[in-house]
Design a protein around this motif. Sequence first.
Motif, PDB file in Angstrom:
ATOM      1  N   ASP A   1      -6.518   0.531  -0.665  1.00 41.59           N
ATOM      2  CA  ASP A   1      -7.746   0.320   0.123  1.00 41.59           C
ATOM      3  C   ASP A   1      -8.885  -0.127  -0.784  1.00 41.59           C
ATOM      4  OD1 ASP A   1      -7.175   1.492   2.971  1.00 41.59           O
ATOM      5  OD2 ASP A   1      -6.369   2.967   1.599  1.00 41.59           O
TER       6      ASP A   1
ATOM      7  N   LYS B   1      -1.862  17.288  -2.644  1.00 41.76           N
ATOM      8  CA  LYS B   1      -2.554  17.351  -1.356  1.00 41.76           C
ATOM      9  C   LYS B   1      -2.610  18.759  -0.771  1.00 41.76           C
ATOM     10  CE  LYS B   1      -3.420  12.943  -1.508  1.00 41.76           C
ATOM     11  NZ  LYS B   1      -4.782  12.391  -1.582  1.00 41.76           N
TER      12      LYS B   1
ATOM     13  N   GLY C   1      -4.703   5.307  -1.296  1.00 47.27           N
ATOM     14  CA  GLY C   1      -6.086   4.833  -1.302  1.00 47.27           C
ATOM     15  C   GLY C   1      -6.381   3.761  -2.334  1.00 47.27           C
TER      16      GLY C   1
ATOM     17  N   LEU D   1       1.055  12.639   9.899  1.00 47.58           N
ATOM     18  CA  LEU D   1       1.685  11.381   9.483  1.00 47.58           C
ATOM     19  C   LEU D   1       1.669  11.365   7.967  1.00 47.58           C
ATOM     20  CD1 LEU D   1       2.643   8.383   9.764  1.00 47.58           C
ATOM     21  CD2 LEU D   1       0.229   7.756   9.971  1.00 47.58           C
TER      22      LEU D   1
ATOM     23  N   LYS E   1       0.823  -1.212   0.000  1.00 45.88           N
ATOM     24  CA  LYS E   1       0.000   0.000   0.000  1.00 45.88           C
ATOM     25  C   LYS E   1       0.852   1.255   0.000  1.00 45.88           C
ATOM     26  CE  LYS E   1      -3.229   2.553   2.974  1.00 45.88           C
ATOM     27  NZ  LYS E   1      -4.410   2.516   3.819  1.00 45.88           N
TER      28      LYS E   1
ATOM     29  N   TYR F   1      -6.896   9.202  13.324  1.00 45.56           N
ATOM     30  CA  TYR F   1      -8.319   9.349  12.958  1.00 45.56           C
ATOM     31  C   TYR F   1      -9.191   9.421  14.215  1.00 45.56           C
ATOM     32  CZ  TYR F   1      -7.335   8.360   8.026  1.00 45.56           C
ATOM     33  OH  TYR F   1      -6.872   8.421   6.732  1.00 45.56           O
TER      34      TYR F   1
ATOM     35  N   LEU G   1     -10.153   9.118   0.740  1.00 50.55           N
ATOM     36  CA  LEU G   1     -10.741   8.192   1.717  1.00 50.55           C
ATOM     37  C   LEU G   1     -10.602   8.764   3.123  1.00 50.55           C
ATOM     38  CD1 LEU G   1      -9.258   4.852   0.313  1.00 50.55           C
ATOM     39  CD2 LEU G   1     -11.483   5.879  -0.164  1.00 50.55           C
ATOM     40  N   GLY G   2      -9.541   9.565   3.320  1.00 46.53           N
ATOM     41  CA  GLY G   2      -9.244  10.100   4.655  1.00 46.53           C
ATOM     42  C   GLY G   2     -10.439  10.807   5.277  1.00 46.53           C
TER      43      GLY G   2
ATOM     44  N   VAL H   1       7.190   7.508   6.705  1.00 44.33           N
ATOM     45  CA  VAL H   1       6.796   6.139   7.049  1.00 44.33           C
ATOM     46  C   VAL H   1       5.315   5.912   6.760  1.00 44.33           C
ATOM     47  CG1 VAL H   1       8.506   5.766   8.874  1.00 44.33           C
ATOM     48  CG2 VAL H   1       6.314   6.835   9.438  1.00 44.33           C
ATOM     49  N   VAL H   2       4.980   4.645   6.553  1.00 46.07           N
ATOM     50  CA  VAL H   2       3.564   4.255   6.506  1.00 46.07           C
ATOM     51  C   VAL H   2       3.322   3.511   7.808  1.00 46.07           C
ATOM     52  CG1 VAL H   2       1.876   2.776   5.366  1.00 46.07           C
ATOM     53  CG2 VAL H   2       3.465   4.124   3.998  1.00 46.07           C
ATOM     54  N   ASP H   3       2.445   4.036   8.638  1.00 43.52           N
ATOM     55  CA  ASP H   3       2.244   3.493   9.973  1.00 43.52           C
ATOM     56  C   ASP H   3       0.745   3.309  10.210  1.00 43.52           C
ATOM     57  OD1 ASP H   3       1.967   3.081  12.713  1.00 43.52           O
ATOM     58  OD2 ASP H   3       3.631   4.411  13.234  1.00 43.52           O
TER      59      ASP H   3
ATOM     60  N   VAL I   1      -3.263  12.543   7.774  1.00 43.47           N
ATOM     61  CA  VAL I   1      -2.675  11.253   7.374  1.00 43.47           C
ATOM     62  C   VAL I   1      -2.715  11.269   5.861  1.00 43.47           C
ATOM     63  CG1 VAL I   1      -2.846   8.744   7.455  1.00 43.47           C
ATOM     64  CG2 VAL I   1      -3.671  10.092   9.394  1.00 43.47           C
ATOM     65  N   SER I   2      -1.568  11.404   5.231  1.00 41.63           N
ATOM     66  CA  SER I   2      -1.628  11.645   3.785  1.00 41.63           C
ATOM     67  C   SER I   2      -0.311  11.373   3.084  1.00 41.63           C
ATOM     68  CB  SER I   2      -1.999  13.120   3.560  1.00 41.63           C
ATOM     69  OG  SER I   2      -2.142  13.394   2.193  1.00 41.63           O
ATOM     70  N   ARG I   3      -0.422  11.055   1.801  1.00 42.25           N
ATOM     71  CA  ARG I   3       0.761  11.184   0.951  1.00 42.25           C
ATOM     72  C   ARG I   3       1.065  12.675   0.911  1.00 42.25           C
ATOM     73  NH1 ARG I   3       0.133  10.675  -4.225  1.00 42.25           N
ATOM     74  NH2 ARG I   3      -2.135  10.690  -4.210  1.00 42.25           N
TER      75      ARG I   3
HETATM   76  P1  ADP Z   1      -4.478   8.927  -1.891  1.00 44.26           P
HETATM   77  O1  ADP Z   1      -4.927   7.638  -2.432  1.00 44.26           O
HETATM   78  O2  ADP Z   1      -4.479  10.021  -2.890  1.00 44.26           O
HETATM   79  O3  ADP Z   1      -3.163   8.814  -1.189  1.00 44.26           O
HETATM   80  P2  ADP Z   1      -6.793   8.699  -0.091  1.00 44.26           P
HETATM   81  O4  ADP Z   1      -7.378   9.656   0.876  1.00 44.26           O
HETATM   82  O5  ADP Z   1      -7.703   8.105  -1.073  1.00 44.26           O
HETATM   83  O6  ADP Z   1      -5.545   9.403  -0.780  1.00 44.26           O
HETATM   84  O7  ADP Z   1      -6.206   7.447   0.680  1.00 44.26           O
HETATM   85  C1  ADP Z   1      -5.118   7.524   1.508  1.00 44.26           C
HETATM   86  C2  ADP Z   1      -5.024   6.232   2.286  1.00 44.26           C
HETATM   87  O8  ADP Z   1      -3.675   6.015   2.678  1.00 44.26           O
HETATM   88  C3  ADP Z   1      -5.832   6.266   3.570  1.00 44.26           C
HETATM   89  O9  ADP Z   1      -6.181   4.937   3.926  1.00 44.26           O
HETATM   90  C4  ADP Z   1      -4.800   6.816   4.561  1.00 44.26           C
HETATM   91  O10 ADP Z   1      -5.143   6.489   5.896  1.00 44.26           O
HETATM   92  C5  ADP Z   1      -3.558   6.101   4.096  1.00 44.26           C
HETATM   93  N1  ADP Z   1      -2.249   6.731   4.367  1.00 44.26           N
HETATM   94  C6  ADP Z   1      -1.674   7.767   3.707  1.00 44.26           C
HETATM   95  N2  ADP Z   1      -0.452   8.028   4.197  1.00 44.26           N
HETATM   96  C7  ADP Z   1      -0.250   7.141   5.204  1.00 44.26           C
HETATM   97  C8  ADP Z   1       0.840   6.895   6.114  1.00 44.26           C
HETATM   98  N3  ADP Z   1       1.972   7.602   6.062  1.00 44.26           N
HETATM   99  N4  ADP Z   1       0.700   5.906   7.027  1.00 44.26           N
HETATM  100  C9  ADP Z   1      -0.446   5.167   7.074  1.00 44.26           C
HETATM  101  N5  ADP Z   1      -1.489   5.342   6.244  1.00 44.26           N
HETATM  102  C10 ADP Z   1      -1.389   6.312   5.321  1.00 44.26           C
END
Ligand code: ADP
Length: 509
Positions: free
Chosen positions: A46, A335, A43, A357, A40, A393, A410-411, A383-385, A328-330
Amino acid sequence: MGRKMKSQTTGQKRTATKKATVERKLRVLFVVSEMFPLAKTGGLADVAGSLPKALAKRGHDVRVLMPKYRATYSIDHRSERVVDLPQIPFGGFTLGCGIDESDALKDDGVTVYLIEHFGLYDRDRLYGYDDDWVRFGLLSKVALELPKAINWQPDIIHCHDWQSGLVSAYLRTVYNEDPFFANTATVFTIHNLAYQGNFDPSVREALGLPPETFQVHGLEFHGRLSFIKGGLYYADVLTTVSPKYAQEIQTEEFGEGMHGLLRDRAAQGRLVGILNGIDYEIWNPATDEYLPVRYDSRTLVKGKTANKQALLERVGLKDGGEMVVGVVSRLAHQKGFDIVAQATEALMNLPVKLVVLGAGEQEPLFAELQKRYPEKIATRLGVVDEELAHLIYAGSDAFLMPSRFEPCGLGQMIAMKYGTAPIVHAVGGLADTVQDFDPKTKKGNGFSFTGLTVENLLATVERALSVYRDSKLWQTLQKNAMKSDFSWNKSAQDYEVKVYTPALQLRRK
Ligand code: ADP
Ligand code: GLC
C-alpha cells in the motif's frame, strides 16, 4: 546531467537552503519488493503504491522498481520492455534480466519498472525461497544498473525493508567511486525490523560484496549476512513508518537485536519517524466501488447498517444485534491473535460476532475457533481478498488489532475512515493514531490498551460494548474516527524536508 530547479521568486535570496532544496524537483527511485496493485502481501505494498503518487503530485520525478512476479501477470495493466540488462555482475557469475515499464501508476505520474526474470520471480509466492538472497540481491543490483542503462541519475534511492537492503551496501562499496552516483543519497525505510533477510555468510562472495562488508560495522549479524543491515548501516538516512516505532526500535524489547546500531544512527541524527498515510482514492466509503451501499458521515447510520447486513450475509452469519468485530490481517505472531484465541471463551459470552480475513501461520487458530463457534465466528483464511477486505472495513462496527508490535499499521486508519472503531494494543503506529475514547469528554477515535493480556483485551472490548449500547455516543465516536485525517500529503512533505533534504546533505563521502 544537471538537476532541475523550480524557478525561484525573483529577489528572494537562496540562503535559505531548506526552502531552496524543498522547492527542487527531486529524482527519487523507490526500490521495493511489493507494490499495490501489482503484488501485495501487506501494508508495504500500500505504501509503495501511494507514497510515490503523493511525491509525484508535489512535483518530483518518482519511479518505482520491483520484481515482476507470477501474480503480477494476472493484474490488469500494460507493460512493455524498455531495456535489457544481459550481464549484471555478481561474484564470479552474471545474471541477465529484462526491464519492463508498467502503466499501473501512469495516471498519477509515476513510472513503474518491473524486473523480468522467469527463473527467479515467476513463482507462486513472493517470498520464502532458499534463493531469496539472489532474488533480492538482483533487485538491489538492478537498482544501480538500471539508472545507468537509461541515463537517469537519481538524487535519492529510497529502499524499503530487507529485500532492498543491499542497495546502500553496494553503493557505498562496489559503486563508491562511480561518478554516476556522485550525488546520489540513499534512504532506508524500516517497515518491519522483525524480517531481516539473514543468510549464510557464503552468499557474500556470490553477491560480489567485498570481504570488509562482513563485520559488525557492516553486514554481519550473529555470524550471518544480514540484508537489512545493509540498509541500517550504510543508508544515509533511516526512517520508520511511525514516530513511536522510531523510539521503540532503540530498545531491547523492540530492537530485534539491532537496537545498538539504531541508537548510534539516531544519535547521528539519521533516524526519523514519519507516519504512513492512507490513499483516500482507494479507501473512501463515499466512493468505494466494492460496497453495496456507499456512505459518508451524514449518511453514516443507513450506510453502515446496509453494509453490515451485506457482510453478515456474505460470510453466513445472522444479525442478532451484536457488535461485529472485523479482522483483516496477516496472521503472523506479530499481530497478537493468539491472545484473542486465549480470550475466546470469555469473548463469546459477550454480544459480539467476529469476521476474520487473513493469511499466515496463525490460520489454524481461527480455523479451530470457527469450528467451535460457527454461529459467532466467520473466517476466510489463506486468501488475499480485496473486495471482502473493503466490505469488512465498511460492515464491521469495530476493528481489532491486538499487535505485539506494529511499525505503523494501516488497518486501523482505514477502519476509522469507514466509521469503524479500532480496538488496538497501544504500540508503534497504533499508539500514534488511536486515541482512546472518553465517554465523558466525547473525545477519542477508538479504544486502546497497554499491556497485551487476555484481561486487558477483554476489558477493552467490554468498554467498547458499553459505548456501542448508547447509539448516540457511538455515532459521536464514529464521526471522530471518520474525521481523523491520515492523508499522504503532509507525510510526503515530511519526507522532503526531514528525510530527502538531510540525506543529500549528510550523504557519505
Ligand atoms: P502489515 O503490513 O503488517 O501486514 P498493515 O496494517 O500495515 O499490516 O497493512 C495491512 C494491509 O494488508 C491492509 O491494506 C489490509 O487491508 C491488507 N490485508 C491484510 N491481509 C489481507 C487479506 N487476507 N486480504 C486482503 N487484504 C489484506
Ligand atoms: C509493515 C508493518 C506495518 C506497516 C506496513 C507499511 O508490514 O508491519 O505496521 O503499516 O509495513 O509500512
